[in-house]
Design an enzyme around this catalytic site. Structure first.
Site, PDB file in Angstrom:
ATOM      1  N   TYR A   1      38.237  46.822 -12.803  1.00 22.14           N
ATOM      2  CA  TYR A   1      39.617  46.367 -14.553  1.00 22.14           C
ATOM      3  C   TYR A   1      39.387  46.267 -15.679  1.00 22.14           C
ATOM      4  CZ  TYR A   1      38.169  41.871 -11.761  1.00 22.14           C
ATOM      5  OH  TYR A   1      38.071  40.530 -11.050  1.00 22.14           O
TER       6      TYR A   1
ATOM      7  N   LYS B   1      33.843  40.941 -17.058  1.00 24.50           N
ATOM      8  CA  LYS B   1      33.536  41.448 -15.948  1.00 24.50           C
ATOM      9  C   LYS B   1      32.673  43.191 -17.220  1.00 24.50           C
ATOM     10  CE  LYS B   1      33.294  40.451 -11.796  1.00 24.50           C
ATOM     11  NZ  LYS B   1      32.122  40.553 -10.645  1.00 24.50           N
TER      12      LYS B   1
HETATM   13  C1  HXC Z   1      44.850  28.599 -11.765  1.00 25.20           C
HETATM   14  C2  HXC Z   1      42.914  27.654 -11.340  1.00 25.20           C
HETATM   15  C3  HXC Z   1      42.498  28.520 -10.485  1.00 25.20           C
HETATM   16  C4  HXC Z   1      44.196  29.176  -9.885  1.00 25.20           C
HETATM   17  C5  HXC Z   1      41.314  27.240 -10.081  1.00 25.20           C
HETATM   18  N1  HXC Z   1      41.436  27.024 -11.548  1.00 25.20           N
HETATM   19  N2  HXC Z   1      42.125  27.916  -9.861  1.00 25.20           N
HETATM   20  N3  HXC Z   1      44.300  28.904 -11.956  1.00 25.20           N
HETATM   21  N4  HXC Z   1      44.749  29.296 -10.632  1.00 25.20           N
HETATM   22  N5  HXC Z   1      44.221  29.604  -8.364  1.00 25.20           N
HETATM   23  C6  HXC Z   1      41.132  26.135 -12.879  1.00 25.20           C
HETATM   24  C7  HXC Z   1      41.346  25.026 -11.908  1.00 25.20           C
HETATM   25  O1  HXC Z   1      42.178  23.781 -12.416  1.00 25.20           O
HETATM   26  C8  HXC Z   1      40.347  24.543 -13.277  1.00 25.20           C
HETATM   27  O2  HXC Z   1      40.960  24.141 -15.149  1.00 25.20           O
HETATM   28  C9  HXC Z   1      39.619  25.592 -13.387  1.00 25.20           C
HETATM   29  O3  HXC Z   1      39.949  26.699 -12.860  1.00 25.20           O
HETATM   30  C10 HXC Z   1      38.073  25.136 -13.220  1.00 25.20           C
HETATM   31  O4  HXC Z   1      38.596  24.615 -11.442  1.00 25.20           O
HETATM   32  P1  HXC Z   1      37.851  24.463 -10.337  1.00 25.20           P
HETATM   33  O5  HXC Z   1      38.151  24.691  -9.492  1.00 25.20           O
HETATM   34  O6  HXC Z   1      37.203  23.140 -11.391  1.00 25.20           O
HETATM   35  O7  HXC Z   1      36.389  25.056 -10.435  1.00 25.20           O
HETATM   36  P2  HXC Z   1      35.359  25.807  -9.233  1.00 25.20           P
HETATM   37  O8  HXC Z   1      34.770  24.769  -8.740  1.00 25.20           O
HETATM   38  O9  HXC Z   1      34.175  25.652 -10.662  1.00 25.20           O
HETATM   39  O10 HXC Z   1      35.212  26.378  -8.966  1.00 25.20           O
HETATM   40  C11 HXC Z   1      35.481  28.142 -10.027  1.00 25.20           C
HETATM   41  C12 HXC Z   1      36.293  28.807  -9.637  1.00 25.20           C
HETATM   42  C13 HXC Z   1      36.399  29.373  -7.844  1.00 25.20           C
HETATM   43  C14 HXC Z   1      36.169  30.550 -10.271  1.00 25.20           C
HETATM   44  C15 HXC Z   1      37.726  28.600  -9.642  1.00 25.20           C
HETATM   45  O11 HXC Z   1      38.005  29.995  -7.671  1.00 25.20           O
HETATM   46  C16 HXC Z   1      34.955  29.593  -7.068  1.00 25.20           C
HETATM   47  O12 HXC Z   1      34.625  28.801  -7.149  1.00 25.20           O
HETATM   48  N6  HXC Z   1      34.485  30.630  -6.633  1.00 25.20           N
HETATM   49  C17 HXC Z   1      33.862  31.059  -6.523  1.00 25.20           C
HETATM   50  C18 HXC Z   1      34.214  32.051  -5.302  1.00 25.20           C
HETATM   51  C19 HXC Z   1      34.930  33.523  -5.379  1.00 25.20           C
HETATM   52  O13 HXC Z   1      35.860  33.258  -6.581  1.00 25.20           O
HETATM   53  N7  HXC Z   1      34.730  34.593  -5.512  1.00 25.20           N
HETATM   54  C20 HXC Z   1      36.023  35.609  -5.991  1.00 25.20           C
HETATM   55  C21 HXC Z   1      35.017  36.714  -6.704  1.00 25.20           C
HETATM   56  S1  HXC Z   1      35.357  38.543  -6.799  1.00 25.20           S
HETATM   57  P3  HXC Z   1      41.908  22.954 -15.127  1.00 25.20           P
HETATM   58  O14 HXC Z   1      42.407  22.981 -16.470  1.00 25.20           O
HETATM   59  O15 HXC Z   1      42.174  22.631 -13.888  1.00 25.20           O
HETATM   60  O16 HXC Z   1      40.240  21.959 -15.003  1.00 25.20           O
HETATM   61  C22 HXC Z   1      35.094  38.749  -8.045  1.00 25.20           C
HETATM   62  C23 HXC Z   1      35.882  41.179  -8.215  1.00 25.20           C
HETATM   63  C24 HXC Z   1      36.682  41.240  -7.346  1.00 25.20           C
HETATM   64  O17 HXC Z   1      35.147  38.430  -9.041  1.00 25.20           O
HETATM   65  C25 HXC Z   1      36.990  42.468  -7.207  1.00 25.20           C
HETATM   66  C26 HXC Z   1      37.830  43.672  -6.219  1.00 25.20           C
HETATM   67  C27 HXC Z   1      38.593  44.596  -6.692  1.00 25.20           C
END
Ligand code: HXC
Length: 252
Positions: A142, A157
């Site tokens: 994407y 990305k």
């Molecule tokens: C809307 C969201 C949200 C959601 C988080 N936020 N999740 N907003 N919908 N579902 C917002 C929060 O409200 C906050 O904003 C901000 O994002 C930061 O959130 P935190 O939880 O405090 O951040 P953090 O703990 O640093 O977590 C980072 C993260 C989390 C990205 C949000 O999901 C994470 O750690 N992910 C790591 C693992 C991961 O995502 N793996 C998948 C990768 S796959 P506010 O404004 O409220 O403060 C990939 C490619 C896939 O990338 C391709 C497949 C085809």
């Protein structure tokens, strides 16, 4: 890969873990990084069935000081670094108009800035020591097709893809460093699929859209990563290889 030193960010789960396992199986010394130490230690235990040494390093790729410490610790432990796999990522589905600035920053900081901190720090090690290494970045289709609900990740990305190509040319010409990317489609047992295909209905729709009619396996990505780091791919530089069962070409 025997006794090569490879860093895999986000190496304790999903595709990162599968790649690290493959490298360990092929005799590499592997450094896995991640935010959760318990998960890192569990992954390390599994990798210790092979001969190579495994080092866990707890860090967040968003922290440049930690990234630098990780690279220096790797150098102190193994004496060199051969390969860097920028796999750590962050993602969640959110309509563009609802995404907060902080949500945007969280994903862009992990994916784009984290990849840059790791790449520049490792690259400088190679350049200073007159060593030719290789970088492998994990992107997503994407980045060029677009996709609803992933504006933060798609933009990050796309930036990583531009970084891959720019480093391939700049560091390739000057220092013989290679940089390539893999764009995986939906891969089973990964955080990406859990987050981006959350329901059974979405899962079935996704399968129907994939010519191969199945999700990819993390081991298939690991085999491709192994090839892209090996001398067999020495003439491949600045390239992005998609592994998605033909999915992105099949978009209607
Ligand atoms: C809307 C969201 C949200 C959601 C988080 N936020 N999740 N907003 N919908 N579902 C917002 C929060 O409200 C906050 O904003 C901000 O994002 C930061 O959130 P935190 O939880 O405090 O951040 P953090 O703990 O640093 O977590 C980072 C993260 C989390 C990205 C949000 O999901 C994470 O750690 N992910 C790591 C693992 C991961 O995502 N793996 C998948 C990768 S796959 P506010 O404004 O409220 O403060 C990939 C490619 C896939 O990338 C391709 C497949 C085809």
């Amino acid at each position: 890969m025997k006794e090569k030193v490879v860093i895999v960010t986000g190496g304790s789960s999903g595709m990162g873990k599968a790649m690290a396992m493959k490298f360990a199986k092929e005799g590499a010394f592997v450094v896995i990084t991640g935010r959760n130490l318990e998960r890192l230690e569990e992954a390390k235990k599994e990798m210790e069935q092979f001969d190579g040494q495994i080092l866990c390093y707890q860090m967040d790729v968003r922290d440049p000081d930690k990234v630098q410490s990780m690279v220096h610790t790797t150098k102190d432990t193994f004496g060199k670094i051969d390969f860097l796999v920028n796999n750590a990522a962050g993602n969640f589905l959110c309509p563009a108009e609802e995404l907060s600035f902080n949500g945007w920053n969280a994903v862009v900081n992990i994916v784009l800035n984290g990849t840059w901190y790791c790449s520049q720090t490792v690259g400088k090690e190679w350049i200073t020591n007159n060593q030719k290494g290789s970088i492998l970045n994990i992107v997503a289709t994407y980045a060029w097709t677009s996709g609803a609900g992933v504006i933060h990740s798609a933009c990050a990305k796309a930036g990583v893809l531009a970084m891959t190509r720019t480093l391939a040319v700049e560091w390739g010409s000057k220092y013989g460093i290679r940089a390539n990317a893999i764009a995986p489609g939906p891969i089973a047992n990964t955080g990406g699929v859990d987050r981006l295909i959350p329901t059974e209905e979405a899962h079935q729709q996704k399968i129907n859209s994939i010519p191969a009619k199945r999700l990819g396996q993390p081991e298939e990505v690991a085999n491709l990563a192994y090839f892209l780091l090996s001398p067999q791919s020495d003439y491949i530089n600045g390239e992005c290889i998609t592994i998605d069962g033909g999915q992105w070409l099949n978009r209607k």
